[in-house]
Enzyme design. Structure first.
Site, PDB file in Angstrom:
ATOM      1  N   GLU A 126     -13.708  -9.992   0.243  1.00  0.00           N
ATOM      2  CA  GLU A 126     -14.199  -8.676   0.363  1.00  0.00           C
ATOM      3  C   GLU A 126     -14.610  -8.014  -1.075  1.00  0.00           C
ATOM      4  O   GLU A 126     -14.404  -6.714  -1.473  1.00  0.00           O
ATOM      5  CB  GLU A 126     -13.068  -7.601   0.916  1.00  0.00           C
ATOM      6  CG  GLU A 126     -12.878  -8.166   2.241  1.00  0.00           C
ATOM      7  CD  GLU A 126     -11.867  -7.082   2.947  1.00  0.00           C
ATOM      8  OE1 GLU A 126     -11.334  -6.172   2.439  1.00  0.00           O
ATOM      9  OE2 GLU A 126     -11.658  -7.343   4.400  1.00  0.00           O
ATOM     10  N   CYS A 171     -16.814   1.354   1.710  1.00  0.00           N
ATOM     11  CA  CYS A 171     -16.038   1.928   0.795  1.00  0.00           C
ATOM     12  C   CYS A 171     -16.172   1.609  -0.553  1.00  0.00           C
ATOM     13  O   CYS A 171     -16.088   2.285  -1.486  1.00  0.00           O
ATOM     14  CB  CYS A 171     -14.365   1.542   1.264  1.00  0.00           C
ATOM     15  SG  CYS A 171     -13.636   2.135   2.477  1.00  0.00           S
ATOM     16  N   CYS A 195     -10.665   2.416   7.269  1.00  0.00           N
ATOM     17  CA  CYS A 195     -10.813   2.831   5.901  1.00  0.00           C
ATOM     18  C   CYS A 195     -12.208   3.293   5.691  1.00  0.00           C
ATOM     19  O   CYS A 195     -12.559   4.404   5.247  1.00  0.00           O
ATOM     20  CB  CYS A 195     -10.733   1.772   4.776  1.00  0.00           C
ATOM     21  SG  CYS A 195     -11.522   0.175   4.952  1.00  0.00           S
ATOM     22  N   CYS A 196     -13.343   2.722   6.227  1.00  0.00           N
ATOM     23  CA  CYS A 196     -14.673   2.976   6.174  1.00  0.00           C
ATOM     24  C   CYS A 196     -15.153   4.393   7.115  1.00  0.00           C
ATOM     25  O   CYS A 196     -15.629   5.259   6.217  1.00  0.00           O
ATOM     26  CB  CYS A 196     -15.531   2.022   6.303  1.00  0.00           C
ATOM     27  SG  CYS A 196     -15.281   0.417   5.414  1.00  0.00           S
ATOM     28  N   HIS A 203       0.770  -1.247  -0.028  1.00  0.00           N
ATOM     29  CA  HIS A 203      -0.109  -0.012  -0.112  1.00  0.00           C
ATOM     30  C   HIS A 203       0.668   1.442   0.034  1.00  0.00           C
ATOM     31  O   HIS A 203       0.256   2.200   0.329  1.00  0.00           O
ATOM     32  CB  HIS A 203      -1.099   0.028   1.322  1.00  0.00           C
ATOM     33  CG  HIS A 203      -1.908  -0.929   1.261  1.00  0.00           C
ATOM     34  ND1 HIS A 203      -1.940  -2.151   0.742  1.00  0.00           N
ATOM     35  CD2 HIS A 203      -3.247  -1.029   1.801  1.00  0.00           C
ATOM     36  CE1 HIS A 203      -3.102  -2.910   0.612  1.00  0.00           C
ATOM     37  NE2 HIS A 203      -4.021  -2.137   1.254  1.00  0.00           N
ATOM     38  N   GLU A 227     -18.900  -3.734   1.482  1.00  0.00           N
ATOM     39  CA  GLU A 227     -18.165  -2.723   2.275  1.00  0.00           C
ATOM     40  C   GLU A 227     -18.562  -1.085   2.179  1.00  0.00           C
ATOM     41  O   GLU A 227     -18.686  -0.938   0.735  1.00  0.00           O
ATOM     42  CB  GLU A 227     -16.571  -2.985   2.150  1.00  0.00           C
ATOM     43  CG  GLU A 227     -15.653  -1.959   2.856  1.00  0.00           C
ATOM     44  CD  GLU A 227     -14.179  -2.149   2.687  1.00  0.00           C
ATOM     45  OE1 GLU A 227     -13.835  -3.302   1.928  1.00  0.00           O
ATOM     46  OE2 GLU A 227     -13.765  -1.220   2.914  1.00  0.00           O
ATOM     47  N   GLY A 239      -0.491  -2.780  -5.576  1.00  0.00           N
ATOM     48  CA  GLY A 239      -1.549  -4.077  -4.886  1.00  0.00           C
ATOM     49  C   GLY A 239      -3.080  -3.508  -4.380  1.00  0.00           C
ATOM     50  O   GLY A 239      -3.746  -3.936  -4.666  1.00  0.00           O
ATOM     51  N   HIS A 240      -2.957  -2.082  -4.220  1.00  0.00           N
ATOM     52  CA  HIS A 240      -4.414  -1.508  -4.008  1.00  0.00           C
ATOM     53  C   HIS A 240      -4.562  -0.197  -4.716  1.00  0.00           C
ATOM     54  O   HIS A 240      -3.855   0.784  -4.332  1.00  0.00           O
ATOM     55  CB  HIS A 240      -4.331  -1.399  -2.461  1.00  0.00           C
ATOM     56  CG  HIS A 240      -5.751  -1.009  -2.023  1.00  0.00           C
ATOM     57  ND1 HIS A 240      -6.950  -0.219  -2.654  1.00  0.00           N
ATOM     58  CD2 HIS A 240      -6.641  -1.515  -1.155  1.00  0.00           C
ATOM     59  CE1 HIS A 240      -7.972  -0.167  -2.241  1.00  0.00           C
ATOM     60  NE2 HIS A 240      -7.992  -1.086  -1.095  1.00  0.00           N
ATOM     61  N   HIS A 289     -11.327  -7.802  -5.230  1.00  0.00           N
ATOM     62  CA  HIS A 289     -11.642  -6.754  -3.970  1.00  0.00           C
ATOM     63  C   HIS A 289     -12.439  -5.752  -4.593  1.00  0.00           C
ATOM     64  O   HIS A 289     -12.073  -5.089  -5.484  1.00  0.00           O
ATOM     65  CB  HIS A 289     -10.225  -6.577  -3.529  1.00  0.00           C
ATOM     66  CG  HIS A 289     -10.561  -5.782  -2.226  1.00  0.00           C
ATOM     67  ND1 HIS A 289     -10.536  -4.322  -1.977  1.00  0.00           N
ATOM     68  CD2 HIS A 289     -10.572  -6.127  -0.820  1.00  0.00           C
ATOM     69  CE1 HIS A 289     -10.515  -3.831  -0.849  1.00  0.00           C
ATOM     70  NE2 HIS A 289     -10.488  -5.058  -0.090  1.00  0.00           N
TER      71      HIS A 289
HETATM   72 ZN   LIG Z   1     -13.481   0.236   4.027  1.00  0.00          ZN
END
Ligand SMILES: [Zn+2]
Length: 617
Positions: free
Chosen positions: A300, A318, A384-385, A134, A316, A183-184, A247
């Site tokens: 996820e 997000c 994160c959310c 990340h 999620e 990766g993200h 994801h």
């Molecule tokens: Zn999140």
């Protein structure tokens, strides 16, 4: 021939141009400012996220790192949210707090531009060794925060950090330099944002290169999230993508970035078809009625077409916010209302469910059914959310309007006013009065700038939502016969004079919604929708367990405004829901879990009595 917006049909109307005075959204904005932002800043201090920057910047002693390795990103997202809040609601105290945090970020940036406190503190010799760690994801959120804070305050200290960081990436990675497959995803859309702020084309080109590197085989490394896997949308080149995979948050950020690059006119032919294919797959086969995406807890994320279980739905928060970001960009790119339909669905349902009405508690996971025990938390270990909610709510005005070359576009009905500048330079102010989403009637008053005596000719485009069967229009009180439709918009093209009014009336009956027959989880079940709002039943309203509830097909359902309930909502009620078990009541899905923590809930309700024999088998 690359402009910053050349491919877009519509232009964005930034939320700073949109004043919201709306009985639905204003309380959410107040809760965001007074509660959510304060909660986030408090929790990030408590968790040590802010202190990580102080230690990395050698302002306080120590080399230990607290929290998850990617926690820097949460602070950046909260700064972005604070910036958005400052744009529409100035607050010197909040601005001072953020300025002090920015000083810590400045201190934590290394001389060569590198910035990520986990590696600076805990593993300086491990930088850029694992693509699943990340590093650029955090950098992307820093860039988004920096652009927002510059636009909000005019201060460029954080923007200079972002530029130095982007230059560091650009010097290290790219053609003839090092490979990298993040990766993200997140960095790609952030680099486009930084390009639009600074005009520096290298950032746009780096975003494009990072997108093209996916699926190249360059992502293989030893990380637990290998960027070459489908989980990270790295298994195939992005031009070969057919379906939404992996994801869900990563996927939404990737598709949003591809839309951004397309709308920059960079690679004009390549991505648009891919995006259309993946969009079709996402919204027709892999999205819940609430606008939630990512059905599985295991990854996820996405699984198979029509695999949409209710109680184990991941959805999620997000990912729903990510879907709003992507659908908004698609609406601007294509100038088509159908993308705004999905945007509205996610906004008013799955994304909004992510935060409690008081702004104090957050859902990470948004199932469509719960037997109990699922409640919003005041914070999450992986935050994160909450931090995404912190930046989503204050930017809600982004989605209200758009503009075309000679058109003003209304995407979301919302009380307040806005200043719009059309592509051809014409200006117009629109004042909107409405009780949306509870009532389908909105009255818009138009004030074109310039010489009012001559008037101003342009088209007003009013979205006719996908849920609306019947819409009527009045211009200055006179009905419009044979409404002209264009890509899902009702078009009123005329010479406008100050004070002209348009009244749009969208029929908003209570509707029964049925799932695609391939969605096994919803066989024999029905969902309830009224306007853009998806409803659910909550255990607190019924004596029997919700899975024993049966809503007969002939039960007449009606909406009723209840100002004393859940901050003022329309509830849907009907006669006996099940013989002898009293009346039926459904409440908006976004508002569930506010009367009882961890109560039971269901969006899909039995319409026929479940066959016990089959169930037992
Ligand atoms: Zn999140």
């Amino acid at each position: 021939m690359y402009g910053t917006e050349v491919r877009k049909t519509f232009r964005q109307v930034p939320f700073a141009q949109v004043a919201i005075e709306d009985s639905f959204w204003t309380p959410r904005l107040v809760a965001h400012k007074n509660v959510t932002l304060q909660t986030c800043l408090f929790e990030l201090a408590l968790k040590g996220t802010i202190a990580n920057f102080s230690r990395a910047g050698k302002i306080i002693e120590g080399t230990f790192f607290e929290g998850y390795f990617f926690d820097d990103s949460d602070l950046y997202k909260v700064i972005e949210g604070a910036a958005y809040s400052l744009m529409t609601s100035p607050d010197p105290l909040l601005e001072t707090r953020i300025d002090r945090i920015i000083d810590l970020i400045v201190a934590a940036q290394e001389d060569d531009g590198y910035l990520m406190t986990y590696f600076t503190l805990e593993a300086p010799d491990q930088k850029w060794t694992e693509m699943g760690k990340h590093e650029m994801y955090c950098g992307g959120h820093l860039m988004e925060a920096a652009v927002a804070y510059k636009q909000a305050t005019g201060k460029r200290k954080l923007l200079d950090v972002a530029i130095k960081l982007a230059d560091h990436y650009d010097a290290t990675f790219g053609p003839g330099k090092r490979y990298w497959v993040e990766g993200h995803e997140e960095i790609e859309l952030a680099l486009v944002k930084l390009y639009r702020e600074t005009g520096e084309k290298r950032y746009r080109d780096l975003a494009k290169w990072l997108l093209e590197e996916r699926g190249s085989g360059h992502g293989a490394d030893e990380s637990w999230y290998n960027p070459d896997q489908e989980f990270c949308q790295g298994n195939i080149p992005i031009r070969e993508m057919e379906k939404a995979v992996g994801h869900a948050v990563r996927a939404m950020y990737l598709y949003a970035a591809m839309t951004d690059v397309t709308s920059c006119g960079h690679d004009p032919e390549g991505y648009a078809d891919v995006l259309d294919r993946v969009w079709d797959n996402t919204v027709n086969k892999r999205m819940y009625v609430t606008g939630g995406v990512g059905s599985s807890r295991d990854n996820e994320g996405f699984t198979e077409d029509y695999d949409l279980p209710n109680d184990t739905a991941y959805c999620e928060t997000c990912a729903s916010i990510g879907l709003v970001l992507w659908s908004h960009r698609m609406n601007l790119l294509h100038g088509d209302a159908s993308y705004a339909d999905v945007m509205e669905r996610a906004m008013f349902n799955s994304a909004l469910a992510g935060v409690s009405l008081d702004g104090f508690r957050f859902f990470y996971v948004n199932p469509l059914a719960s037997k109990g025990g699922h409640a919003r938390s005041t914070w999450h270990g992986c935050a994160c959310c909450p931090s995404n909610i912190a930046r989503f709510i204050p930017s809600i005005g982004n989605y209200t309007y758009a503009t075309g070359e000679r058109s003003a576009v209304v995407n979301i009905y919302q009380q307040g006013s806005a200043k719009l500048k059309l592509g051809n330079g014409q200006s117009v102010r629109i004042v909107q009065r409405t009780e949306y989403p509870w009532e389908g009637r909105s009255k818009l008053t138009i004030y074109p700038a310039g010489d009012a005596a001559d008037g101003s000719a342009f088209a007003l485009l009013l979205r006719k939502p996908d849920w609306c069967g019947q819409a009527t229009l009045l211009v200055n009180g006179y009905p419009v016969e044979n409404i002209t439709m264009e890509k899902g918009y009702m078009v009123v093209d005329r010479v406008w004079r100050d004070g002209d009014t348009v009244t749009v009336d969208l029929a908003m009956p209570v509707e029964r919604v049925y799932a695609h027959p391939k969605v096994k989880a919803n066989e024999g079940k029905v969902a309830i929708r009224r306007g853009p709002i998806v409803y659910c039943v909550e255990g607190v309203d019924f004596r029997q367990p919700l899975d024993e509830l049966v809503l007969d097909r002939d039960t007449v359902l009606a909406g009723e405004k209840r100002d004393d309930l859940l901050g003022g909502v329309v509830v849907v009620s009907g006669g006996a829901a099940d013989a002898g078990e009293g009346g039926f009541r459904a409440v908006p899905y976004y508002a569930w879990g506010n009367r009882e923590l961890g109560g039971s809930m269901a969006v899909w309700i039995n319409e026929v009595r479940p066959d016990r024999g089959i169930e037992a088998g």
